[in-house]
Design a protein around this motif. Structure first.
Motif, PDB file in Angstrom:
ATOM      1  N   VAL A 131       0.677  -1.133   0.169  1.00 37.05           N
ATOM      2  CA  VAL A 131      -0.123   0.075   0.068  1.00 37.05           C
ATOM      3  C   VAL A 131       0.862   1.437  -0.110  1.00 37.05           C
ATOM      4  O   VAL A 131       1.792   1.238   0.850  1.00 37.05           O
ATOM      5  N   ARG A 132       0.609   2.131  -0.825  1.00 35.90           N
ATOM      6  CA  ARG A 132       1.350   3.525  -0.704  1.00 35.90           C
ATOM      7  C   ARG A 132       0.598   4.517   0.148  1.00 35.90           C
ATOM      8  O   ARG A 132      -0.646   4.715  -0.425  1.00 35.90           O
ATOM      9  N   ILE A 133       1.057   5.008   0.764  1.00 33.25           N
ATOM     10  CA  ILE A 133       0.461   6.072   1.943  1.00 33.25           C
ATOM     11  C   ILE A 133       1.005   7.624   1.532  1.00 33.25           C
ATOM     12  O   ILE A 133       2.270   7.657   1.657  1.00 33.25           O
ATOM     13  N   SER A 134       0.189   8.388   0.720  1.00 32.31           N
ATOM     14  CA  SER A 134       0.457   9.708   0.659  1.00 32.31           C
ATOM     15  C   SER A 134       0.183  10.612   1.671  1.00 32.31           C
ATOM     16  O   SER A 134      -1.168  10.402   1.796  1.00 32.31           O
ATOM     17  N   ALA A 135       0.775  11.560   2.021  1.00 30.13           N
ATOM     18  CA  ALA A 135       0.207  12.418   3.316  1.00 30.13           C
ATOM     19  C   ALA A 135       0.542  13.899   2.789  1.00 30.13           C
ATOM     20  O   ALA A 135       1.576  14.190   2.122  1.00 30.13           O
ATOM     21  N   ILE A 136      -0.288  14.879   3.152  1.00 28.70           N
ATOM     22  CA  ILE A 136      -0.122  16.260   3.235  1.00 28.70           C
ATOM     23  C   ILE A 136      -0.219  16.839   4.536  1.00 28.70           C
ATOM     24  O   ILE A 136      -1.286  16.834   5.278  1.00 28.70           O
ATOM     25  N   PHE A 137       0.760  17.494   4.960  1.00 30.05           N
ATOM     26  CA  PHE A 137       0.772  18.208   6.254  1.00 30.05           C
ATOM     27  C   PHE A 137       0.545  19.554   6.143  1.00 30.05           C
ATOM     28  O   PHE A 137       1.520  20.222   5.649  1.00 30.05           O
ATOM     29  N   PHE A 138      -0.873  20.094   6.420  1.00 31.49           N
ATOM     30  CA  PHE A 138      -1.105  21.397   6.018  1.00 31.49           C
ATOM     31  C   PHE A 138      -1.389  22.220   7.119  1.00 31.49           C
ATOM     32  O   PHE A 138      -2.285  21.832   8.164  1.00 31.49           O
ATOM     33  N   LYS A 139      -0.715  23.288   7.534  1.00 29.59           N
ATOM     34  CA  LYS A 139      -0.750  24.042   8.690  1.00 29.59           C
ATOM     35  C   LYS A 139      -1.687  25.286   8.272  1.00 29.59           C
ATOM     36  O   LYS A 139      -1.130  26.120   7.348  1.00 29.59           O
ATOM     37  N   ALA A 140      -2.965  25.396   8.794  1.00 30.33           N
ATOM     38  CA  ALA A 140      -3.708  26.569   8.241  1.00 30.33           C
ATOM     39  C   ALA A 140      -4.076  27.562   9.532  1.00 30.33           C
ATOM     40  O   ALA A 140      -4.295  27.078  10.640  1.00 30.33           O
ATOM     41  N   ASP A 141      -4.344  28.723   9.408  1.00 38.12           N
ATOM     42  CA  ASP A 141      -4.737  29.664  10.502  1.00 38.12           C
ATOM     43  C   ASP A 141      -6.258  29.346  10.890  1.00 38.12           C
ATOM     44  O   ASP A 141      -6.949  29.158  10.144  1.00 38.12           O
ATOM     45  N   LYS A 142      -6.560  29.699  12.055  1.00 39.36           N
ATOM     46  CA  LYS A 142      -7.797  29.362  12.515  1.00 39.36           C
ATOM     47  C   LYS A 142      -8.912  30.564  11.914  1.00 39.36           C
ATOM     48  O   LYS A 142      -9.980  30.119  11.695  1.00 39.36           O
ATOM     49  N   ALA A 143      -8.027  31.533  11.479  1.00 42.00           N
ATOM     50  CA  ALA A 143      -8.937  32.661  10.875  1.00 42.00           C
ATOM     51  C   ALA A 143      -9.659  32.071   9.396  1.00 42.00           C
ATOM     52  O   ALA A 143     -10.704  32.674   8.812  1.00 42.00           O
ATOM     53  N   LEU A 144      -9.080  31.049   8.793  1.00 37.09           N
ATOM     54  CA  LEU A 144      -9.390  30.401   7.413  1.00 37.09           C
ATOM     55  C   LEU A 144     -10.545  29.794   7.825  1.00 37.09           C
ATOM     56  O   LEU A 144     -11.511  29.801   6.913  1.00 37.09           O
ATOM     57  N   THR A 145     -11.059  29.371   8.846  1.00 36.62           N
ATOM     58  CA  THR A 145     -12.288  28.605   9.110  1.00 36.62           C
ATOM     59  C   THR A 145     -13.519  29.458   9.166  1.00 36.62           C
ATOM     60  O   THR A 145     -14.333  29.266   8.811  1.00 36.62           O
ATOM     61  N   ARG A 146     -13.190  30.707   9.765  1.00 35.94           N
ATOM     62  CA  ARG A 146     -14.055  31.719   9.825  1.00 35.94           C
ATOM     63  C   ARG A 146     -14.398  32.305   8.469  1.00 35.94           C
ATOM     64  O   ARG A 146     -15.651  32.335   8.026  1.00 35.94           O
ATOM     65  N   GLU A 147     -13.375  32.495   7.798  1.00 40.15           N
ATOM     66  CA  GLU A 147     -13.630  33.011   6.552  1.00 40.15           C
ATOM     67  C   GLU A 147     -14.154  32.030   5.237  1.00 40.15           C
ATOM     68  O   GLU A 147     -15.109  32.524   4.613  1.00 40.15           O
ATOM     69  N   VAL A 148     -13.660  30.891   5.181  1.00 40.48           N
ATOM     70  CA  VAL A 148     -14.305  29.823   4.312  1.00 40.48           C
ATOM     71  C   VAL A 148     -14.492  28.713   5.239  1.00 40.48           C
ATOM     72  O   VAL A 148     -13.573  28.260   5.725  1.00 40.48           O
ATOM     73  N   GLY A 149     -15.701  28.239   5.128  1.00 37.50           N
ATOM     74  CA  GLY A 149     -15.951  26.948   5.699  1.00 37.50           C
ATOM     75  C   GLY A 149     -15.813  25.733   5.191  1.00 37.50           C
ATOM     76  O   GLY A 149     -16.602  25.386   4.137  1.00 37.50           O
ATOM     77  N   ILE A 150     -14.665  25.119   5.117  1.00 36.56           N
ATOM     78  CA  ILE A 150     -13.982  24.076   4.520  1.00 36.56           C
ATOM     79  C   ILE A 150     -14.769  22.698   5.252  1.00 36.56           C
ATOM     80  O   ILE A 150     -14.384  22.687   6.326  1.00 36.56           O
ATOM     81  N   ASP A 151     -15.597  21.857   4.547  1.00 41.33           N
ATOM     82  CA  ASP A 151     -15.960  20.459   5.071  1.00 41.33           C
ATOM     83  C   ASP A 151     -15.077  19.408   4.675  1.00 41.33           C
ATOM     84  O   ASP A 151     -15.096  19.059   3.702  1.00 41.33           O
ATOM     85  N   TRP A 152     -14.014  19.200   5.413  1.00 39.49           N
ATOM     86  CA  TRP A 152     -12.955  18.068   5.118  1.00 39.49           C
ATOM     87  C   TRP A 152     -13.614  16.780   5.129  1.00 39.49           C
ATOM     88  O   TRP A 152     -13.139  16.042   4.226  1.00 39.49           O
ATOM     89  N   SER A 153     -14.825  16.514   5.622  1.00 35.95           N
ATOM     90  CA  SER A 153     -15.341  15.338   5.482  1.00 35.95           C
ATOM     91  C   SER A 153     -15.935  14.796   4.206  1.00 35.95           C
ATOM     92  O   SER A 153     -16.239  13.750   4.027  1.00 35.95           O
ATOM     93  N   THR A 154     -16.033  16.016   3.552  1.00 38.27           N
ATOM     94  CA  THR A 154     -16.717  15.757   2.022  1.00 38.27           C
ATOM     95  C   THR A 154     -15.431  15.559   1.013  1.00 38.27           C
ATOM     96  O   THR A 154     -15.895  15.312  -0.025  1.00 38.27           O
ATOM     97  N   LEU A 155     -14.359  15.436   1.346  1.00 39.27           N
ATOM     98  CA  LEU A 155     -13.037  14.949   0.502  1.00 39.27           C
ATOM     99  C   LEU A 155     -13.109  13.862  -0.002  1.00 39.27           C
ATOM    100  O   LEU A 155     -13.353  12.767   0.507  1.00 39.27           O
ATOM    101  N   LEU A 156     -13.146  13.822  -1.440  1.00 44.50           N
ATOM    102  CA  LEU A 156     -13.524  12.600  -2.408  1.00 44.50           C
ATOM    103  C   LEU A 156     -12.825  13.060  -3.804  1.00 44.50           C
ATOM    104  O   LEU A 156     -13.229  13.804  -4.224  1.00 44.50           O
TER     105      LEU A 156
END
Length: 393
Positions: free
Chosen positions: A130-155
């Protein structure tokens, strides 16, 4: 004739003993260890750990439940060989990491009769990877208030978000312009993941810390560390100085298992993600750690997201009238009249995006590594074999 044969056998035996004696002499006496068979397992491992720290710079972490006498005498044996011998004698598992050795209990499963059965760890040519590819992304908390990203919908590399249509923010405008689908009534959009991360980075609302990728055999453990190890010096009971190493940074352990049922394949993935840092102090060293564990079931090529690893970036400074605000305190105290202390706290979230992909069998990869003409010829031969079997039936 018999005397000659006996003499040759005797000479070969003597030369073998001399060779073994020379090999033994190559090992420094400082690395040799002698332990009685009645010694408790924990005490024996602790004694070997002193040598491991001196000669390999690694501590030994015992996570097993075994706590009995070792049951085997160790006499004048190199410390690593002695460790392997004791671990193998009691059917334990020894895992070597960059900064330590970890002793674990052998993994077992429960069969239908309720008996414990050891998991088959043998690797064959048909074992899946199995190949495991990962992205470690550090985001400001203000990003959540400005853009509501629903990570559970990632497909399929796409994610849903909510953006105000009448926004004046550059970030929101860029995301709206790059979105794949839009709903002008609710502000719901769908955007490509790579595009979203690029836009967030361009607007300085987040950054990609690392993009590690690792291939792991089914049922085996993969380990990724983006950071550094640090050591702490302590005194043992005898007053000797020992150095113990700890792993810090972004650490990820993955254990995939390929499940096959009714010609369907799925990936059972156990993930442990840790974000840690060491803060040296006057009395002791503080390890600031955020840790997350999860178990997920994914199909080939599916993504999953791990979030909730927060940290704070605190910045301090001085504001006020230039030059006057930086005067020494003893200069009539003018620095307090014309300046002030500033402090800003920026809360950031570490988001880990994982993607699991099945790797082709060894035979398929071997076939693809050949020139196109040979691949076509192999396909023709396979077709002829299938036709012969079909006509025979």
């Amino acid at each position: 004739m018999k005397k000659l044969v006996s003499l040759l056998i005797l000479l070969s035996f003597v030369f073998t003993l001399i060779g073994q004696e020379q090999l033994i002499k190559e090992i420094p006496e400082e690395e040799l260890v002698t332990i009685s068979r009645e010694t408790n397992f924990v005490a024996a491992i602790k004694a070997i750990e002193y040598l491991s720290l001196d000669f390999a710079g690694k501590n030994i972490l015992n996570t097993s439940n075994f706590n009995q006498p070792i049951g085997i005498p160790i006499k004048g044996l190199q410390w690593k060989d002695a460790l392997d011998l004791i671990i193998g004698f009691h059917d334990l598992v020894l895992e070597e990491r960059p900064a330590s050795f970890v002793i674990k209990d052998a993994e077992v499963i429960i069969d239908e009769s309720g008996q414990e059965v050891e998991i088959d760890e043998r690797v064959t040519a048909s074992t899946r990877q199995v190949r495991i590819s990962a992205i470690f992304f550090k985001a400001d908390k203000a990003l959540t208030r400005e853009v509501g990203i629903d990570w559970s919908t990632l497909l399929g590399g796409e994610v849903d978000a909510t953006v105000a249509m009448n926004t004046t923010s550059n970030l929101s405008s860029d995301i709206l312009g790059a979105s794949l689908t839009k709903n002008f009534q609710t502000g719901d959009i769908t955007i490509d993941l790579e595009t979203l991360l690029s836009i967030v980075e361009a607007n300085q609302k987040g950054t990609i810390v690392a993009r590690p990728s690792i291939s792991v055999i089914s049922k085996k453990k993969g380990f990724i560390q983006v950071g550094q190890d640090f050591s702490v010096k302590t005194l043992d009971e005898a007053g000797n100085t020992t150095e113990q190493f700890f792993e810090t940074g972004i650490i990820m352990e993955v254990t995939p298992q390929v499940l096959t049922e009714d010609n369907r394949e799925a990936i059972y993935l156990t993930v442990q993600v840790e974000k840690s840092s060491a803060i040296p102090g006057d009395v002791s060293t503080i390890i600031d750690k955020s840790k997350s564990n999860t178990e997920v079931l994914l199909f080939n090529g599916e993504e999953t997201v791990i979030g909730g690893l927060y940290d704070q970036d605190i910045k301090t400074g001085r504001g006020g009238i230039p030059i006057l605000k930086d005067l020494p305190w003893w200069f009539f105290g003018l620095k307090y009249l014309f300046g002030y202390e500033t402090k800003s706290v920026n809360v950031r979230e570490m988001i880990v995006i994982l993607k699991a992909e099945l790797i082709d069998h060894v035979d398929n990869r071997k076939k693809l590594s050949k020139p196109t003409e040979q691949q076509i010829e192999i396909e023709r031969q396979d077709m002829k074999k299938a036709e012969k079997l079909f006509m025979k039936d």
